[in-house]
Design an enzyme around this catalytic site. Structure first.
Site, PDB file in Angstrom:
ATOM      1  NE  ARG E  99      -4.008  -2.202   1.775  1.00 66.64           N
ATOM      2  CZ  ARG E  99      -5.191  -1.908   1.232  1.00 66.64           C
ATOM      3  NH1 ARG E  99      -5.554  -0.665   1.019  1.00 66.64           N
ATOM      4  NH2 ARG E  99      -6.016  -2.892   0.902  1.00 66.64           N
ATOM      5  CG  HIS E 133      -2.848  -2.215  -2.702  1.00 62.77           C
ATOM      6  ND1 HIS E 133      -4.176  -2.322  -2.379  1.00 62.77           N
ATOM      7  CD2 HIS E 133      -2.571  -0.891  -2.780  1.00 62.77           C
ATOM      8  CE1 HIS E 133      -4.683  -1.106  -2.260  1.00 62.77           C
ATOM      9  NE2 HIS E 133      -3.741  -0.226  -2.498  1.00 62.77           N
ATOM     10  CE  LYS E 195     -13.486   3.330   3.100  1.00 63.55           C
ATOM     11  NZ  LYS E 195     -12.696   2.189   3.636  1.00 63.55           N
ATOM     12  CG  ASP E 222     -10.826  -4.482   0.209  1.00 58.14           C
ATOM     13  OD1 ASP E 222     -10.106  -4.142  -0.760  1.00 58.14           O
ATOM     14  OD2 ASP E 222     -10.916  -3.824   1.249  1.00 58.14           O
ATOM     15  CB  THR E 227      -8.183  -3.921  11.973  1.00 58.47           C
ATOM     16  OG1 THR E 227      -8.726  -2.878  11.163  1.00 58.47           O
ATOM     17  CG2 THR E 227      -6.714  -3.654  12.245  1.00 58.47           C
TER      18      THR E 227
END
Lengths: 316, 316, 316, 316, 316, 316
Positions: E99, E133, E195, E222, E227
């Site tokens: 990322r 990613h 978001k 995804d 988490t």
């Protein structure tokens, strides 16, 4: 047995004819790939099948359109590399930017070194080429390569002819040493056309002949013919100095306009050249003899693949 | 103002005389260093003081003992680099291995590229040199360099002389294009000595003259004189072809035995050369004229340090 | 089967004897090449035949003439690389510049790293060497290598002897840990000769013995003998401390003058060494025992070629 | 004046105390940055302001948590580089993986070379460090560096003490040469603790003392103390051999558990060390003397920035 | 036949389960090595036997403890390289720092490029990984690699299910294009959770749904779950917009706390994922379906070894 | 003060207009150079004066003729480097091959990485560019660069307008995250045009809108407009979904035929773009607003030269 899979022979878009002849010589299929051109001219090569672990040879001469051909070569090397080819050999019968091999004036690039670096950074493991403008260009590469010569093809052709009263002359002094070798192989005397810029007017140029051509048949030699302008000048001054028949011999038939018109209008007995650059039908004249480098390249590819001597081919 | 501290001028053990002259030209001290040689011949250079951040020039010609001189050069570059010099310029007035610049036969190295790689891997930022055997060697380096020429020094010297009836001749065909430029600058005709191996006996060699020297005063030009063997051959054949006075001009006075004896015995009017290689007293003959390259190198070092044009020096 | 053709074993000019023994061990021909030296000392190696695709081993120790030997090694690697060898292993039984492995004073080079970089930039794929002065030098290379040791050869020789009352002593503290290993293998106590520069006079040097040698037979160990000066000092101080018989053991017999004279004059019971450097007849003394590393190198070359474990050789 | 903007001093998370002292010495602000740790432990450093063109020093010792500290160092170098810092110096007072400096057994890595390569590939221009486990590690870097030593700090401290009847002893033979230098500086005799694996049981280890310590006050020296296990062994055997007072001196206070317990329980007169690794209050014992390396690092940073000699600092 | 010896499959400490499954798929032994951790946390891998000339695959996912796992990977590559492995492939099912693939704010690093450079400088010849990613990370490597995808595994699983009334939604806009491909494969409509940071309060974040999910069964997709925080937000807003059943699909089960608690508390019909990261028993929930990537990796390793097409596996 | 001489601003042949504006912004002369094109299309740039030690910026967008423009850029970098420029920054407002940034199908190249490598191997020290197609391309470079954005220029322009009832929509999902940022800056809702290949007929493509545009004024955003084909599709489907006024905003005006015709025929309220690519008069339409990036590039060049923060420009 030699670390790589089978030979896979690809033809870039600049060398379809020559690559086809090489494939025939090797009795191998010529492998095709897609070459997509987007509206912004960006190219995207796409292989039809896997090259993983194989011994890949990509034939692509760097004649016009020169920058597109260079980029196609480099993108294909990247493609082959990222598809995990076992070994990638760039077969570039005619190398571009070979005359940009030194800084003979300040503040210019050395294009040939740049091109060598680009081929290496793209991921080629080896290269093959024919009659570099200057042998030193081999030193621009750090990867190994086979720098071949069409010298034997061309000189052997003339040895089969009547050479009585013949003299070899170069088109200019840059080809002096190679002209000497040509003359030595044929056992003839040697002359040079000299071009010199005038002291007072840098745009004017005096041409002269050094050595004796009076009453001789001249074999005029050079490495390439681009527009033919230098040949026109050379033939004219040689005739003025009493040359009889003139034949022309060179390796790389770039023949960009007005080369064909220039050659057509000259009193040349014969034009002998190779096919390092594909020659479309419309550029062929009646007095042209084209000697194919395909057997040479094919044999060297075979030997490179099998780990056998290439020098032996030339009794070296 | 240009990113580095002061000029620091070091002399390697091969170029004490020349470096001293450069220091004098620049009104700078010549900086010394220890060079310890252990019984196993391994060398250990050791600086007397720090070079941190400075603009260092190390003058070292690569004449005999050539491999010791090369290693001293490389070890010093490593020393300067590990002592955090700001910029390191290898000033190599005479470059070794310059004739090993291409594979003109199979299965040989390209020594000049190897040497360039060694200088780069040792950590040099730039290099300076004079009259490389082939201009292409500049392309063997990827670091920038100033490849200078003593051509102007030498040709200007002759322009100041009486050039009536003069012709420029090269010692062999390898110097053909540079000989042409020399002749063009002087405004004289041009000739070449040609050496050709015999077809039937490769050890025999036929020498001839291409171009007309009968009744002319010849300026014989080359880039270096090693043993003088080629010069002996050239003078002999030129005399046979009717040359009158012969003068000799070249850049690099390597003069390894029996060069001095050869030159002493030849009927040369004048021998004009530079001091790219230090010339001990006992190698100097009465008919020698030595033109110093120290002002040229000194001026280029000054300009390189100050970020000013070098080409301007030559009206380029 | 492992990606390369056959083993081809070349001998550089520094290691004719050892390479011959290795060839015999492997039942392979030792391959020769031309090494032309021009009057300017520039070298030109030239292979007799092709190495294309083969698994080439070039044996060349870097003893005197050290810089010529280094350059020959590098030029040969370039030659092999440009002739398209499949894999090139530099077999350097004795590595030069190994004592220039750190900056133990400011403003000196790290010659061993420079040499490693030069071997890599020349194009070697792998290297082999024996008993590097410091094991860390292996970390100067980024290419893989086989760093072998003659330790087993030498210690096994002594284990076959009567070791009663024996103590191992090193010639100086630089060999302390390897001396410890030697003593541990033999099961003897350990001592050291210590050399210390005097505080007030750096040219004076105090020598002492640390550990107990009184009434013992000493095996004095080191990695190489150059002029033998340190050995002379060590024997003297050991005798002063009551040593009885003293034998000497080391790997690399550099033996530059006056080493042979030094050794001849010493009361040494036996001198045990290997042949990593060729030892001419005139340097051999009656009390010398020379253990050949040829079987070790030959076996490792065979295993490297076949892709088999080398560590196994040493039960590792 | 020396090619870079101002000094900018950053502290990595491992060296807050030391970097703070350096900043104080230099009268410069210590610059902070964000170090975000995501739930997957990936780190993201983020600068508060631009470093464009500046001369940046990043202080980060590589003690525990060692791999996080390494990655923080590398990520910060990348950050500084991509933010166009003028020059980046990695100040690593304690280098990790320094004991993985050679292959003393087969099939292990050379971690110190790998770490050097990682620091270089991340983009550092220079590095500074103190008392590398082996000086050769400097040769693992090709970028220049300042490898400093706390030797003078530590030896000068003892010179100021009463040295009557003192002997220097090393903790093991790996520190033999540096121990000799320590003893020479102090003018004392020298001894070594030797540890040897038993032939029959490789897990058992015999410890002995080489040299004479009977009735002497011993200064026990090493480069670092990790758990203190070796120190415990050394003190025990030295006491058995009749040593009186024992003081301990070393550069790097890693002090991982149970080091502090070990040291607390030993009858050491004094423990003298530096702060290359930050020492939290709870690890400090009453008999510890901590000599700060901050003035040394600060002064070297200043001189590196200004292009002045560092060696002069040590009268070299 | 393809230049390397046999496949040797090693498991790093992060991927014991997955590597074991791959070994089983290939009917090959999984090879173990020692990994010593010293008290200063420095790691030392040590092979049990030779890898000389072999085709080595090292499986190591880069999940937590991430920096230790990275260093173990790099040290092992160095070990394999220095032990003369024929070819080294780093099999990294889950790549760290993926990322950190661009500078989306100033003065941050590009961690993924740094990691790629570290893997290359350590000496890997190739790499394999799954579902990076961003696909562009493949361009951070100059060595070739196989970047595989679990997309087919996951989408095929859902195709076997009842998809009536289904809509695919991504967890955020970063996965928009891959989500589109997922929906296209399943033939369903598409929606996104968006978001957005609030203008006035950058810590507040507004979540919304773009596209229509009212009355639909949502497959939420995804690339990884860390988490689970984003999943919690997404499920909440999707429910608010009228979603019925929600299933979750992703490739990389990082599942760091409180991921399992988060997932346990969500009204998810099914959680479908792969095992690119080993999942200990205590992290497994009743509604989890784990699709193994072992057959995929095993098959690709086999094809890479044999020089056969990998793309064919996916009908490409 | 910052290590380099003065700014020297060169314009490549592709960016005469933009470079002129930058020169004006900086009150600096725009420096010209010769660009000779030989009949074989090989290019030879030649500087008019020295760049030794200076801080050189070369402005060249990589639009059509793309490969000629690339080669001119690379040759100029080589020229500047060999002429000893102090620092070379390639200012490439529009980068070519940016959409070839990943292997989204097997057996294709990653052209953008290749191009980055070519720029680095040619010798550039830094680069500047605007709005890369993917931010990850910055990671393809290992040299530092300033990747700027026209985002603020474009979004600020719209903020100055009446945004009532506005929604931001992207042309496709590849621009989803950047579209989100645009919408967030403007405080509007967000929608996407989705294009999906049909399962049964890969040549057919279904277009839809995700999100709500009914009765809204749409700002359609993308990074570049090539032929305008995607814009045509997007406008059509947005209108079908009830969009009112539609404005178009993008950075790079490639505008290759039939882009201008396409745009002319569309019911666009306004077309807002920058001049990263020179826009000839005949491509300008009445509803176009062209925002110049010259002040942005000029300011960044000034700050890069002076070693000042660039991020500050954007309040970062």
């Amino acid at each position: 047995m030699y670390g790589y899979g089978d030979i896979m022979l690809f033809s870039g878009s600049a060398s379809r004819d020559l690559a086809g002849e090489i494939a025939e010589y090797l009795s191998l299929p010529l492998i095709d790939y897609d070459l997509i051109e987007f509206p912004n001219q960006n190219l995207l090569p796409r292989l039809h099948g896997s090259v993983r672990g194989q011994d890949v040879y990509l034939v692509q001469s760097l004649n016009t359109p020169v920058h597109r051909n260079i980029m196609e070569l480099l993108l294909m090397i990247d493609t082959l590399n990222r598809d995990s080819a076992g070994r990638i050999t760039a077969v570039v019968p005619y190398m571009a930017y070979a005359r940009s091999d030194k800084k003979d004036q300040p503040r210019v690039p050395i294009g040939a070194r740049l091109l060598a670096d680009m081929i290496e950074v793209a991921g080629a493991d080896r290269y093959m080429t024919i009659d570099l403008h200057a042998g030193q260009i081999q030193g621009f590469f750090s990867i190994p390569g086979d720098v071949l010569t069409a010298f034997h093809l061309l000189s052997d052709y003339f040895i089969g002819k009547d050479l009585e009263n013949a003299v070899v002359s170069t088109v200019d002094l840059g080809f002096a040493k190679k002209g000497r070798n040509f003359a030595a192989k044929l056992g003839t005397p040697l002359a040079f056309v000299e071009k010199r810029r005038a002291q007072d007017d840098p745009r004017a140029r005096a041409t002269s002949v050094i050595g004796d051509v009076e009453g001789c048949n001249v074999i005029l030699v050079d490495d390439e013919v681009l527009t033919g302008g230098s040949v026109v000048e050379a033939v004219e001054i040689l005739k003025q100095h009493g040359a009889l028949d003139i034949s022309l011999s060179f390796a790389h038939p770039l023949l960009v306009p007005p080369a064909v018109e220039n050659l057509r209008n000259l009193p040349l007995k014969e034009i002998v050249m190779t096919n390092t650059v594909d020659i479309p039908e419309e550029k062929r004249l009646g007095n042209m003899t084209i000697l194919s480098v395909a057997p040479l390249l094919g044999e060297v590819i075979r030997r490179a693949h099998e780990g056998r001597s290439v020098g032996e081919l030339f009794n070296e």
